[in-house]
Motif scaffolding. Structure first.
Motif, mmCIF file in Angstrom:
data_model
loop_
_atom_site.group_PDB
_atom_site.id
_atom_site.type_symbol
_atom_site.label_atom_id
_atom_site.label_comp_id
_atom_site.label_asym_id
_atom_site.label_seq_id
_atom_site.Cartn_x
_atom_site.Cartn_y
_atom_site.Cartn_z
ATOM 1 N N ALA A 142 0.934 -1.240 0.214
ATOM 2 C CA ALA A 142 -0.141 0.230 -0.015
ATOM 3 C C ALA A 142 0.945 1.305 0.123
ATOM 4 C CB ALA A 142 -1.049 0.113 1.189
ATOM 5 N N ALA A 143 0.475 2.093 -0.766
ATOM 6 C CA ALA A 143 1.142 3.584 -0.705
ATOM 7 C C ALA A 143 0.373 4.870 -0.913
ATOM 8 C CB ALA A 143 2.250 3.473 -1.967
ATOM 9 N N PHE A 144 0.779 5.979 -0.376
ATOM 10 C CA PHE A 144 0.012 7.119 -0.601
ATOM 11 C C PHE A 144 1.084 8.272 -0.898
ATOM 12 C CE2 PHE A 144 -0.759 11.149 1.520
ATOM 13 C CZ PHE A 144 -1.998 11.444 1.101
ATOM 14 N N THR A 145 0.655 9.298 -1.870
ATOM 15 C CA THR A 145 1.451 10.384 -2.263
ATOM 16 C C THR A 145 0.367 11.551 -2.384
ATOM 17 O OG1 THR A 145 2.924 8.821 -3.721
ATOM 18 C CG2 THR A 145 2.956 11.112 -3.955
ATOM 19 N N TYR A 146 1.090 12.598 -1.680
ATOM 20 C CA TYR A 146 0.552 14.097 -2.081
ATOM 21 C C TYR A 146 1.380 14.897 -2.497
ATOM 22 C CZ TYR A 146 -1.093 18.578 -0.699
ATOM 23 O OH TYR A 146 -1.638 19.942 -0.825
ATOM 24 N N ALA A 147 0.934 15.585 -3.532
ATOM 25 C CA ALA A 147 2.031 16.455 -4.297
ATOM 26 C C ALA A 147 1.639 17.988 -4.283
ATOM 27 C CB ALA A 147 2.268 16.064 -5.423
ATOM 28 N N LYS A 148 2.189 19.104 -4.100
ATOM 29 C CA LYS A 148 2.065 20.319 -4.383
ATOM 30 C C LYS A 148 2.830 20.708 -5.484
ATOM 31 C CE LYS A 148 0.126 24.501 -3.209
ATOM 32 N NZ LYS A 148 -1.368 24.498 -3.028
ATOM 33 N N LEU A 149 1.977 21.510 -6.693
ATOM 34 C CA LEU A 149 2.763 21.671 -7.697
ATOM 35 C C LEU A 149 2.742 23.046 -8.249
ATOM 36 C CD1 LEU A 149 1.150 18.280 -9.384
ATOM 37 C CD2 LEU A 149 3.685 18.821 -8.306
ATOM 38 N N ASP A 150 3.667 23.495 -8.500
ATOM 39 C CA ASP A 150 3.343 25.040 -9.240
ATOM 40 C C ASP A 150 4.268 25.021 -10.647
ATOM 41 O OD1 ASP A 150 2.608 25.986 -6.820
ATOM 42 O OD2 ASP A 150 4.639 26.664 -5.975
ATOM 43 N N ASN A 151 3.297 25.822 -11.568
ATOM 44 C CA ASN A 151 3.684 25.996 -12.764
ATOM 45 C C ASN A 151 3.889 24.815 -13.657
ATOM 46 O OD1 ASN A 151 3.865 28.903 -13.106
ATOM 47 N ND2 ASN A 151 5.542 28.918 -11.667
ATOM 48 N N LEU A 152 2.908 23.860 -13.381
ATOM 49 C CA LEU A 152 2.869 22.457 -13.907
ATOM 50 C C LEU A 152 2.413 22.648 -15.580
ATOM 51 C CD1 LEU A 152 2.844 19.362 -13.630
ATOM 52 C CD2 LEU A 152 0.538 19.540 -12.950
ATOM 53 N N ASN A 153 3.226 22.046 -16.246
ATOM 54 C CA ASN A 153 2.625 21.760 -17.624
ATOM 55 C C ASN A 153 2.324 20.303 -17.788
ATOM 56 O OD1 ASN A 153 3.966 24.016 -19.546
ATOM 57 N ND2 ASN A 153 5.359 23.571 -17.950
ATOM 58 N N ASP A 154 0.804 20.269 -17.650
ATOM 59 C CA ASP A 154 0.238 18.926 -17.563
ATOM 60 C C ASP A 154 -0.252 18.522 -18.742
ATOM 61 O OD1 ASP A 154 -0.818 16.726 -15.786
ATOM 62 O OD2 ASP A 154 -2.569 17.396 -16.790
ATOM 63 N N LYS A 155 -0.076 17.373 -19.472
ATOM 64 C CA LYS A 155 -0.422 17.158 -20.699
ATOM 65 C C LYS A 155 -2.077 16.895 -20.801
ATOM 66 C CE LYS A 155 0.265 12.086 -20.382
ATOM 67 N NZ LYS A 155 1.152 10.997 -20.933
ATOM 68 N N TYR A 156 -2.862 16.821 -19.657
ATOM 69 C CA TYR A 156 -4.267 16.693 -19.787
ATOM 70 C C TYR A 156 -5.099 18.150 -19.390
ATOM 71 C CZ TYR A 156 -3.206 11.835 -19.362
ATOM 72 O OH TYR A 156 -2.900 10.361 -19.637
ATOM 73 N N LEU A 157 -4.516 18.887 -18.592
ATOM 74 C CA LEU A 157 -5.047 20.102 -18.081
ATOM 75 C C LEU A 157 -4.333 21.473 -18.607
ATOM 76 C CD1 LEU A 157 -5.638 19.476 -14.450
ATOM 77 C CD2 LEU A 157 -6.963 18.877 -16.258
ATOM 78 N N GLY A 158 -3.248 21.136 -19.455
ATOM 79 C CA GLY A 158 -2.808 22.489 -19.634
ATOM 80 C C GLY A 158 -1.446 22.867 -18.948
#
Length: 369
Positions: free
Chosen positions: A263-279
């Protein structure tokens, strides 16, 4: 010697042995070959067959002293559905380094990032998941969160403490042409990227192994980016990134391994992300959760929760879009063969609309060698 190596390579490919095959091991030098060939069928509104991240890799080691070993690895992916358009082979990994029993290892080249040493704990499903913690962004390789380009990396483990440090050396230019982001039906963002340059980046991953199979960790990656004209257009406000900005990815994670349970859990905080789904996303939060149970030697079942939410303060936005889905999987493994079925219960929303994304069925067949 070369003829013997070539013969061993051909034999291993024909035999289809599972996992990496050792073709040379004389006590000083070691050469291994591994990889897999795979296909998958994806049904989301319209069904289609596709490749399954097929790849081949070569590993090399040379013993310098009793405690120090030089190593190198090269890996290429290939498209089993390639019809003559585009590249059949593409580079995934390529690095050289040295490791010492007491002082750890240092390596240089295209390699899995320090950020991934922690954020990758939830990227373990057969065909799904792992895409909402900022690892596989549109520029993940260039900016150092995925298979980092030009990366100088140091790794060491001592008394349960695992440390990974990374710096990307030199500038890396990138350029994209105008296209539509149509992956997984999140297809309403129009992207135009004229040119950009990564000036520098650094990353760190730290984790600690606790008793009873529990490990906790944190990771951070920051890249300095210069752009000459990046525009994302949709029914939300157009986002233009000119000049320079810092792409930041921070993650905390935990994993548990014991007998038949992972089992695993990850939380991420992202600034100025170039996401291929959300732009282009100025601020985002990602959550990944995965658990599996090994039923017997051949079957395992697993499931997860993956979410990437745009937290940017755009004005006048109709909808900022969100990736949110719940995958469940059944995986069968027998020798070098892996078969799996995954169903994604989708709750994602297309950017700039209120439209939801269709559920997805993924069937996979993979042969390891």
């Amino acid at each position: 010697m070369q003829k013997k190596i070539l013969a061993a390579v051909v034999a291993s490919m024909m035999a289809g042995q599972a996992m990496a095959v050792t073709v040379v091991d004389n006590g000083t030098d070691k050469v291994t070959i591994g990889g897999h060939v795979g296909m998958r069928y994806v049904d989301q509104t319209d069904g289609e067959a596709a490749g399954d991240s097929s790849r081949i890799n070569f590993g090399f080691e040379h013993k310098l002293t009793e405690a120090t070993t030089a190593f190198a690895k090269a890996e290429w992916g290939f498209d089993t559905t390639n019809s003559g358009e585009g590249d059949f082979f593409f580079n995934r990994l390529g690095y050289v380094g040295a490791k010492n029993d007491q002082y750890g290892s240092i390596s240089f080249g295209k390699q899995w990032s320090s950020y991934y040493t922690v954020a990758g704990w939830t990227d373990v499903m057969a065909t799904s998941g792992g895409n909402t913690a900022g690892v596989y962004s549109e520029l993940g390789d260039e900016l150092g969160t995925a298979r980092a380009d030009d990366a100088l990396q140091y790794n060491h483990s001592i008394m349960g403490l695992n440390i990974s440090l990374q710096a990307q050396l030199g500038e890396r230019d990138y350029s994209e042409s105008e296209d539509e982001l149509s992956n997984d039906k999140l297809d309403v963002v129009k992207r135009t990227v004229i040119a950009g340059t990564r000036d520098s980046s650094y990353g760190i991953g730290v984790s600690y192994d606790l008793p009873m199979g529990l490990t906790i960790g944190a990771a951070y990656n920051q890249a300095e980016v210069d752009v000459t004209g990046t525009v994302y257009e949709s029914s939300k406000d157009p986002v233009t990134a000119d000049g320079s900005y810092k792409a930041k990815s921070a993650a905390v994670a935990a994993k548990f391994e014991a007998d038949k349970i992972y089992a695993a859990f990850t939380y991420a905080k992202l600034d100025n992300l170039n996401d291929k789904y959300l732009g282009f996303v100025e601020e985002a939060e990602g959550v990944e959760l995965y658990a599996r149970y090994q039923l017997n030697e051949m079957f395992r079942i697993g499931g997860g929760y993956y979410q990437l939410k745009d937290e940017s303060s755009y004005t006048g936005a109709v909808n900022k879009g969100e990736i949110k889905y719940f995958p469940v999987e059944v995986v069968y493994t027998q020798g070098p063969v892996q078969l799996s079925g995954t169903y994604e219960f989708q709750d994602s929303v297309k950017v700039g609309t209120t439209k939801s994304v269709d559920d997805k069925l993924i069937l996979q067949a993979r042969y390891y060698f």
